[in-house]
Design an enzyme around this catalytic site. Structure first.
Site, PDB file in Angstrom:
ATOM      1  N   GLY A  35       0.830  -1.204   0.000  1.00 10.56           N
ATOM      2  CA  GLY A  35       0.000   0.000   0.000  1.00 10.56           C
ATOM      3  C   GLY A  35       0.861   1.249   0.000  1.00 10.56           C
ATOM      4  CB  THR A  37       1.166   3.685   4.823  1.00  8.36           C
ATOM      5  OG1 THR A  37      -0.097   4.301   4.568  1.00  8.36           O
ATOM      6  CG2 THR A  37       1.811   4.339   6.034  1.00  8.36           C
ATOM      7  CG  ASP A  87       0.598  -4.220   5.604  1.00 11.71           C
ATOM      8  OD1 ASP A  87       0.625  -3.223   4.850  1.00 11.71           O
ATOM      9  OD2 ASP A  87      -0.013  -5.270   5.320  1.00 11.71           O
ATOM     10  N   GLY A  88       0.330  -1.252   6.617  1.00 10.81           N
ATOM     11  CA  GLY A  88      -0.726  -0.281   6.859  1.00 10.81           C
ATOM     12  C   GLY A  88      -2.049  -0.969   7.148  1.00 10.81           C
ATOM     13  CB  ALA A  89      -4.770  -0.925   8.863  1.00 12.42           C
ATOM     14  N   GLY A 101      -6.816  -4.862   3.116  1.00 15.39           N
ATOM     15  CA  GLY A 101      -7.152  -5.421   1.812  1.00 15.39           C
ATOM     16  C   GLY A 101      -7.646  -4.412   0.808  1.00 15.39           C
ATOM     17  N   GLY A 102      -7.601  -3.115   1.189  1.00 11.64           N
ATOM     18  CA  GLY A 102      -7.975  -2.083   0.220  1.00 11.64           C
ATOM     19  C   GLY A 102      -7.158  -2.202  -1.064  1.00 11.64           C
ATOM     20  CD  GLU A 109      -1.896  -6.544   2.982  1.00  8.84           C
ATOM     21  OE1 GLU A 109      -1.474  -5.577   2.349  1.00  8.84           O
ATOM     22  OE2 GLU A 109      -3.040  -6.580   3.476  1.00  8.84           O
TER      23      GLU A 109
END
Ligand code: 5RP
Length: 225
Positions: A35, A37, A87-89, A101-102, A109
């Site tokens: 992603g 970020t 990881d981002g969210a 999962g965007g 992940e």
């Protein structure tokens, strides 16, 4: 002047690279998310790449970006331990349950997160919510099960929509489930996993983050579960 969202993401990516540099033994293998970020994190990791033996990537896009910086990427099957995964969210609660999962990389992940000893989530403050579900919940689905899974998700109270024109790194489709207010993230994560044809859903509640680095205009806040 107010910080832009990209400036917030860069600030939190720097904080995550500092975490790796100071809290993780030199010569470790680092799990890397997917992603925008995570991309900023990859760029910061490149600056300390001598400290990192190798990485494991949660998507093909991340693998390419890491390799573009000259950072070694290993297959997860070659790795027995990952001290940290960054990881981002898309949404995260104060209890550190997430929707992810965007970007469509949720399955890899979740697999990398399952191996990692510590999950460090990097977000800007817009991602912190009281209740998960305003962001449509991604559900990776085997293509032939798409209609069956959609009907089952409707029975759970959601409105699934096929992510048009998108195929995951694993060759599957994504149903984005709208209209959920998720009171019990771990329970719903389990219930969706029981639907035949579902590969993974984007709730990360059974294995939440361990540490949230949250970018705000006044600095990066640290939250633990
Ligand atoms: C990808 C993800 C990402 O972590 C999530 O979509 C957040 O992305 P961004 O940092 O671009 O807001 O789960 O599958």
């Amino acid at each position: 002047m107010a910080m832009t969202q990209d400036e917030l993401k860069r600030a939190v990516a720097k904080a995550a690279a500092d975490h790796v540099a100071t809290q993780v033994p030199a010569g470790s293998i680092i799990g890397v998310g997917t992603g925008s970020t995570a991309n900023f994190f990859i760029d910061e990791l490149a600056k300390i790449k001598e400290r990192v033996a190798a990485t494991v990537a949660s998507s093909e896009a991340t693998r390419k970006r890491l390799e573009g910086h000259g950072i070694k990427v290993l297959d997860l099957n070659e790795v027995t331990a990952l001290p940290v995964y960054v990881d981002g969210a898309d949404e995260i609660t104060a209890g550190l349950a997430m929707i992810k999962g965007g970007g469509g990389a949720l399955t890899r992940e979740k697999i990398v997160a399952a191996v990692a000893a510590e999950f460090v989530c990097v977000c800007d403050q817009s991602k912190l919510v009281d209740t998960l579900g305003k962001f449509p919940l991604p559900v990776e689905t085997i293509p032939m099960a798409r209609a069956h899974v959609a009907r089952a998700l409707e029975k759970l109270g959601g409105q699934p929509k096929l992510r048009e024109g998108f195929v995951t790194d694993n060759g599957n489709v994504i149903l984005d489930v709208h209209g959920l207010a998720i009171a019990d993230p771990a329970g719903l994560e389990t219930a969706i996993n029981q639907i035949v044809g579902v590969v993974t859903n984007g709730l990360f509640a059974r294995r939440p983050a361990d540490l949230l680095l949250l970018a705000t205009p006044t600095g990066v806040r640290t939250l633990k579960a």
